[in-house]
Write an enzyme that holds these catalytic residues in place. Structure first.
Site, PDB file in Angstrom:
ATOM      1  N   CYS A 183     -14.362  26.840 -15.132  1.00  0.00           N
ATOM      2  CA  CYS A 183     -13.790  25.483 -15.222  1.00  0.00           C
ATOM      3  C   CYS A 183     -13.494  25.037 -16.654  1.00  0.00           C
ATOM      4  O   CYS A 183     -12.627  24.182 -16.855  1.00  0.00           O
ATOM      5  CB  CYS A 183     -14.674  24.467 -14.542  1.00  0.00           C
ATOM      6  N   GLU A 203     -22.899  32.933 -21.838  1.00  0.00           N
ATOM      7  CA  GLU A 203     -22.137  32.459 -22.991  1.00  0.00           C
ATOM      8  C   GLU A 203     -22.096  33.583 -24.014  1.00  0.00           C
ATOM      9  O   GLU A 203     -22.922  34.486 -23.968  1.00  0.00           O
ATOM     10  CB  GLU A 203     -22.807  31.232 -23.634  1.00  0.00           C
TER      11      GLU A 203
HETATM   12 FE1  SF4 Z   1     -17.889  25.070 -15.013  1.00  0.00          FE
HETATM   13 FE2  SF4 Z   1     -20.039  26.065 -16.209  1.00  0.00          FE
HETATM   14 FE3  SF4 Z   1     -18.729  24.044 -17.349  1.00  0.00          FE
HETATM   15 FE4  SF4 Z   1     -20.092  23.670 -15.028  1.00  0.00          FE
HETATM   16  S1  SF4 Z   1     -20.959  24.204 -16.999  1.00  0.00           S
HETATM   17  S2  SF4 Z   1     -18.072  22.885 -15.532  1.00  0.00           S
HETATM   18  S3  SF4 Z   1     -19.811  25.642 -14.034  1.00  0.00           S
HETATM   19  S4  SF4 Z   1     -17.920  26.092 -16.990  1.00  0.00           S
END
Ligand code: SF4
Ligand code: FE
Length: 481
Positions: free
Chosen positions: A104, A257
């Site tokens: 995301c 990460e």
């Molecule tokens: Fe997506 Fe991870 Fe950010 Fe949540 S923490 S919005 S799962 S990228």
């Protein structure tokens, strides 16, 4: 091809010739390494869900560029309904994986750069938007994962980028070459970086004229020469290296990460989306932050659902489910979790169209949502641990159940209620441990504080966005001033 299958995705990452280092060793295939495979599986789930009859409508969308069905993780939102559906999709993914599924941040970055390139062209007569649309088509048609590379290493926080002793503490343009530019720097905490096909790089802060060379945005494939990924460690990640992986808690998924180094990387002209327009960097950062802060009211809520489910199940297994204080704690957890979701949905419901036509969430509500996210998952975790009991952190390994000497003691003494065996109880405790203390806690807790900006960043935005003059005038009117 507009939709990849989960297996196609894993094969595409396996083929990727990117430079990844895990615990001091080069990793040739992140989908096959025991530590990095669960994060790849979490992203694969975003493809898998788009194939399933029950979830297809939530996980796919119609491209505004081609009219084709695409994965919603590559979609530019064009209505409030689109904004809401994204949040619902992220909650569903959180439930399915109980971790950061990584896709995301790239989606939020696509939406941000789409709107910002349009604005830059309007203000400066540049040609960024058309270039970005070409890049977006490539992402949508090939159903690619994009990583948002934003946070710089920042060196001395009290100094601006160009005032740093080491000028590379913020990523910047170091040279102009025929047909493009050369950049140098490193980006930290990049979610899903090693599992992404493309890296989108944007500035991390509002910049002034003296920092013009730091005002760069671009995209490069993950296997571009000069790009190196150094994988982040997580608590108890080496449990994944154990032969039976019995104590990992979450058997299938994880987040990840990485530090991404750009060591004199050439970026061709057609992949440059900002070059020196420093006055637009503040707006870019705020827009991305709003999108991503609202996203946390989706993904973290889904993980919260899993934790609430596990806490309910362990209370049942241990015979405490009907105790009034346990019922009260579960209700409190649900209240906190749904409050996070409410903030995100409200920010989508009050969304607005940017000049590009792409929709953005209400920034005040998105920041309120994220500030709650910096707190509530900790309280939900505390309550889950309270319900779970101390065995959460003192119990032996699940493997001890199979030992000929001690196995019988585990089976006899670590049962819960008479019809609950030790294996069920221990598995539930391991899952709660994973989310609140182990690899899962990286995203459910610490990322909830610092991801998409630390709490103070939200407080600053909330104070800036609130209309205190109007609030004062309501008060004046009512008390006769
Ligand atoms: Fe997506 Fe991870 Fe950010 Fe949540 S923490 S919005 S799962 S990228
Ligand atoms: Fe994040």
């Amino acid at each position: 091809m507009a939709l990849m299958t989960g297996d196609n995705y894993l094969a595409s990452i396996e083929k990727l010739d990117h430079q990844v280092f895990i615990q001091g060793k080069k990793c040739l295939d992140v989908t096959d390494h025991p530590i990095s495979r669960p994060p790849a599986m979490a992203i694969a789930e975003t493809y898998f869900q788009a194939e399933q009859a029950e979830t297809k409508s939530l996980f796919t969308a119609q491209s505004h560029l081609s009219g084709e069905t695409i994965n919603r993780f590559t979609h530019i939102q064009h209505s409030k309904e689109d904004l809401v559906k994204k949040i619902l999709m992220l909650r569903e993914m959180g439930r399915k994986t109980a971790c950061c599924f990584q896709r995301c941040a790239g989606l939020d970055c696509l939406n941000t750069v789409y709107a910002m390139t349009y604005d830059m062209d309007q203000s400066f007569g540049t040609e960024y938007h058309g270039r970005f649309v070409d890049f977006l088509k490539h992402v949508q048609v090939n159903d690619l994962v994009t990583a948002a590379c934003m946070t710089d290493t920042k060196g001395d926080r009290s100094l601006s980028p160009s005032k740093q002793k080491d000028k590379d503490q913020y990523l910047h343009m170091v040279e102009e070459r025929q047909g493009g530019i050369v950049v140098r720097g490193a980006k930290l905490h990049i979610t899903g970086a090693v599992n992404s096909h493309e890296l989108i790089v944007v500035p991390t802060r509002a910049l002034k004229e003296e920092d013009k060379d730091y005002a760069v945005a671009f995209a490069v494939p993950a296997d571009t020469e000069g790009v190196t990924f150094i994988y982040g460690r997580q608590p108890s990640d080496t449990r994944r290296l154990e032969e039976r992986r019995s104590d990992v808690g979450n058997l299938f998924y994880g987040g990840c990460e990485a530090m991404v180094v750009f060591d004199d990387v050439f970026v061709p002209q057609e992949r440059i989306f900002m070059r020196g327009e420093y006055s637009m960097t503040g707006r870019l950062v705020e827009l991305f932050a709003a999108h991503h802060r609202a996203s946390y009211g989706g993904c973290k809520v889904g993980v919260g659902d899993v934790l609430i489910g596990a806490a309910t199940a362990i209370a049942e297994a241990q015979g405490t489910r009907n105790a009034s204080h346990v019922k009260d704690k579960l209700a409190e957890m649900i209240h906190l979790n749904e409050t996070l979701h409410a903030g995100a949905l409200a920010s989508a419901g009050k969304g607005y169209a940017t000049a590009s036509g792409a929709y953005a969430v209400d920034p005040l509500l998105a920041n309120v949502c994220k500030l709650n996210v910096t707190r509530f998952p900790f309280e939900i975790s505390r309550l889950a641990q309270d319900i779970a009991g101390g065995l959460l952190v003192t119990m032996p390994s699940l493997d001890d159940q199979d030992n000929p000497v001690v196995g019988k003691y585990i089976h006899k003494y670590l049962v819960g209620k008479t019809d609950v065996d030790s294996d069920k109880r221990m598995r539930l405790l391991r899952l709660i441990e994973n989310i609140t203390l182990g690899t899962g806690a990286v995203s459910y807790l610490t990322e909830s504080i610092h991801g998409a900006g630390s709490p103070q960043a939200q407080k600053i935005m909330i104070a800036r966005l609130a209309d205190l003059e109007s609030a004062k005038s309501y008060a004046f009117k009512l008390c006769g001033i």
